[in-house]
Design an enzyme around this catalytic site. Sequence first.
Site, PDB file in Angstrom:
ATOM      1  N   ASP A   1      72.367  15.574   8.094  1.00  0.00           N
ATOM      2  CA  ASP A   1      73.314  14.615   8.681  1.00  0.00           C
ATOM      3  C   ASP A   1      74.679  14.872   8.031  1.00  0.00           C
ATOM      4  O   ASP A   1      75.396  15.789   8.438  1.00  0.00           O
ATOM      5  CB  ASP A   1      72.742  13.216   8.410  1.00  0.00           C
ATOM      6  CG  ASP A   1      73.518  12.103   9.068  1.00  0.00           C
ATOM      7  OD1 ASP A   1      73.979  12.275  10.197  1.00  0.00           O
ATOM      8  OD2 ASP A   1      73.653  11.034   8.439  1.00  0.00           O
TER       9      ASP A   1
ATOM     10  N   GLU B   1      63.361  20.194   5.108  1.00  0.00           N
ATOM     11  CA  GLU B   1      63.924  18.852   5.291  1.00  0.00           C
ATOM     12  C   GLU B   1      63.788  18.434   6.749  1.00  0.00           C
ATOM     13  O   GLU B   1      63.728  19.284   7.646  1.00  0.00           O
ATOM     14  CB  GLU B   1      65.395  18.888   4.834  1.00  0.00           C
ATOM     15  CG  GLU B   1      66.224  17.662   5.083  1.00  0.00           C
ATOM     16  CD  GLU B   1      65.780  16.420   4.336  1.00  0.00           C
ATOM     17  OE1 GLU B   1      64.591  16.082   4.427  1.00  0.00           O
ATOM     18  OE2 GLU B   1      66.636  15.761   3.712  1.00  0.00           O
ATOM     19  N   ASP B   2      63.745  17.141   6.999  1.00  0.00           N
ATOM     20  CA  ASP B   2      63.616  16.671   8.379  1.00  0.00           C
ATOM     21  C   ASP B   2      64.913  16.840   9.159  1.00  0.00           C
ATOM     22  O   ASP B   2      64.921  17.344  10.276  1.00  0.00           O
ATOM     23  CB  ASP B   2      63.132  15.205   8.435  1.00  0.00           C
ATOM     24  CG  ASP B   2      63.977  14.252   7.594  1.00  0.00           C
ATOM     25  OD1 ASP B   2      64.912  14.696   6.897  1.00  0.00           O
ATOM     26  OD2 ASP B   2      63.692  13.037   7.629  1.00  0.00           O
TER      27      ASP B   2
ATOM     28  N   LYS C   1      72.474  17.410  12.800  1.00  0.00           N
ATOM     29  CA  LYS C   1      73.535  16.692  13.521  1.00  0.00           C
ATOM     30  C   LYS C   1      74.872  17.220  13.002  1.00  0.00           C
ATOM     31  O   LYS C   1      75.493  16.605  12.140  1.00  0.00           O
ATOM     32  CB  LYS C   1      73.432  15.184  13.266  1.00  0.00           C
ATOM     33  CG  LYS C   1      72.204  14.530  13.866  1.00  0.00           C
ATOM     34  CD  LYS C   1      72.308  13.018  13.933  1.00  0.00           C
ATOM     35  CE  LYS C   1      71.744  12.371  12.707  1.00  0.00           C
ATOM     36  NZ  LYS C   1      71.537  10.902  12.851  1.00  0.00           N
TER      37      LYS C   1
ATOM     38  N   ARG D   1      57.352   6.831  11.584  1.00  0.00           N
ATOM     39  CA  ARG D   1      57.093   8.212  11.139  1.00  0.00           C
ATOM     40  C   ARG D   1      55.938   8.839  11.900  1.00  0.00           C
ATOM     41  O   ARG D   1      55.886  10.054  12.062  1.00  0.00           O
ATOM     42  CB  ARG D   1      56.779   8.241   9.637  1.00  0.00           C
ATOM     43  CG  ARG D   1      57.936   7.836   8.731  1.00  0.00           C
ATOM     44  CD  ARG D   1      57.621   8.239   7.288  1.00  0.00           C
ATOM     45  NE  ARG D   1      58.445   7.537   6.315  1.00  0.00           N
ATOM     46  CZ  ARG D   1      59.667   7.915   5.934  1.00  0.00           C
ATOM     47  NH1 ARG D   1      60.219   8.983   6.476  1.00  0.00           N
ATOM     48  NH2 ARG D   1      60.336   7.232   5.031  1.00  0.00           N
TER      49      ARG D   1
ATOM     50  N   PHE E   1      70.834   7.988  16.084  1.00  0.00           N
ATOM     51  CA  PHE E   1      69.813   7.775  15.055  1.00  0.00           C
ATOM     52  C   PHE E   1      68.436   7.994  15.669  1.00  0.00           C
ATOM     53  O   PHE E   1      68.066   7.336  16.642  1.00  0.00           O
ATOM     54  CB  PHE E   1      69.918   6.380  14.435  1.00  0.00           C
ATOM     55  CG  PHE E   1      69.134   6.281  13.161  1.00  0.00           C
ATOM     56  CD1 PHE E   1      69.651   6.799  11.979  1.00  0.00           C
ATOM     57  CD2 PHE E   1      67.861   5.734  13.155  1.00  0.00           C
ATOM     58  CE1 PHE E   1      68.911   6.760  10.800  1.00  0.00           C
ATOM     59  CE2 PHE E   1      67.117   5.687  11.977  1.00  0.00           C
ATOM     60  CZ  PHE E   1      67.655   6.198  10.803  1.00  0.00           C
ATOM     61  N   VAL E   2      67.694   8.950  15.106  1.00  0.00           N
ATOM     62  CA  VAL E   2      66.411   9.335  15.694  1.00  0.00           C
ATOM     63  C   VAL E   2      65.250   9.024  14.744  1.00  0.00           C
ATOM     64  O   VAL E   2      65.420   8.978  13.523  1.00  0.00           O
ATOM     65  CB  VAL E   2      66.394  10.835  16.069  1.00  0.00           C
ATOM     66  CG1 VAL E   2      67.364  11.130  17.197  1.00  0.00           C
ATOM     67  CG2 VAL E   2      66.705  11.729  14.866  1.00  0.00           C
TER      68      VAL E   2
HETATM   69  P1  IMP Z   1      72.430  13.643   4.611  1.00  0.00           P
HETATM   70  O1  IMP Z   1      72.415  13.734   3.122  1.00  0.00           O
HETATM   71  O2  IMP Z   1      73.495  12.699   5.111  1.00  0.00           O
HETATM   72  O3  IMP Z   1      72.465  14.959   5.306  1.00  0.00           O
HETATM   73  O4  IMP Z   1      71.152  12.857   5.010  1.00  0.00           O
HETATM   74  C1  IMP Z   1      69.940  13.414   5.178  1.00  0.00           C
HETATM   75  C2  IMP Z   1      68.866  12.342   5.155  1.00  0.00           C
HETATM   76  O5  IMP Z   1      69.274  11.166   5.870  1.00  0.00           O
HETATM   77  C3  IMP Z   1      67.648  12.848   5.848  1.00  0.00           C
HETATM   78  O6  IMP Z   1      66.755  13.403   4.937  1.00  0.00           O
HETATM   79  C4  IMP Z   1      67.069  11.598   6.467  1.00  0.00           C
HETATM   80  O7  IMP Z   1      66.195  10.993   5.541  1.00  0.00           O
HETATM   81  C5  IMP Z   1      68.231  10.675   6.670  1.00  0.00           C
HETATM   82  N1  IMP Z   1      68.662  10.665   8.086  1.00  0.00           N
HETATM   83  C6  IMP Z   1      69.811  11.162   8.580  1.00  0.00           C
HETATM   84  N2  IMP Z   1      69.891  10.983   9.904  1.00  0.00           N
HETATM   85  C7  IMP Z   1      68.745  10.362  10.263  1.00  0.00           C
HETATM   86  C8  IMP Z   1      68.224   9.919  11.519  1.00  0.00           C
HETATM   87  O8  IMP Z   1      68.826  10.047  12.609  1.00  0.00           O
HETATM   88  N3  IMP Z   1      66.987   9.331  11.479  1.00  0.00           N
HETATM   89  C9  IMP Z   1      66.291   9.165  10.325  1.00  0.00           C
HETATM   90  N4  IMP Z   1      66.740   9.573   9.143  1.00  0.00           N
HETATM   91  C10 IMP Z   1      67.958  10.161   9.098  1.00  0.00           C
HETATM   92 MG    MG Z   2      65.121  12.511   4.192  1.00  0.00          MG
END
Ligand code: IMP
Ligand code: MG
Length: 194
Positions: free
Chosen positions: A117, A113-114, A145, A179, A166-167
């Site tokens: 969050d 995963e990238d 994060k 991207r 936000f990155v």
């Molecule tokens: P989570 O389910 O809240 O952990 O969200 C994860 C997903 O939110 C990641 O796969 C990203 O696609 C997106 N995301 C969360 N933070 C960022 C950010 O800072 N930049 C771009 N995408 C983000």
């Molecule tokens: Mg994602």
Amino acid sequence: MSGCEPSATSPAWAGLEENIQERLLDTATIEAKVSDLAADISRDYQGQDLLLVGVLCGSFVFLADLMRRICLPLQVEFVCLSSYGSGTESSGQIRMLKDLAGPVAGRHILIVEDITDSGRTLKYLVELLRGRGAASVRTCCLLDKPSRREVDFAPDYCGFEIPDAFVVGYGLDFANLYRNLPYVAVLKPEAYEP
Ligand code: IMP
Ligand code: MG
């Protein structure tokens, strides 16, 4: 892998860079970390039948670099999950937009995963694949994060812990743009705030 820097020779491309507040991770720093992660994974999965599961779309750049540095036979599949609209805040609801092609019972799965969050996306996917009978399910994310976590989740392999900003770049997007930046950067809030 290096990419093309925004430059004045392409006004539209240079215009994107005007929305960048600061560069957080340059290309060389990312490459070194990806090599370290791949070395750890190559060591840990010796003798196992490894299936990498990339989470589209954000992970594809990281996954492409990571998998070429893993010195093991492996297979790759993708899922597409969505928790974000076009904004920067999670909706909290995970939707499966594209599922795996085949069964995973008995497989050793490493989800790539990238960024983590809230943690909801990876927690959902780990539980889903464990429920399908995978032999093991672990996670590897380039960025984390931790201050944003809303559920109990920690990635098994993590490139960099970053602050709450936000990155974009190296696969990460805002509104499906940025991207292809070869580095990770903090986006100016005015680029996404109404
Ligand atoms: P989570 O389910 O809240 O952990 O969200 C994860 C997903 O939110 C990641 O796969 C990203 O696609 C997106 N995301 C969360 N933070 C960022 C950010 O800072 N930049 C771009 N995408 C983000
Ligand atoms: Mg994602």
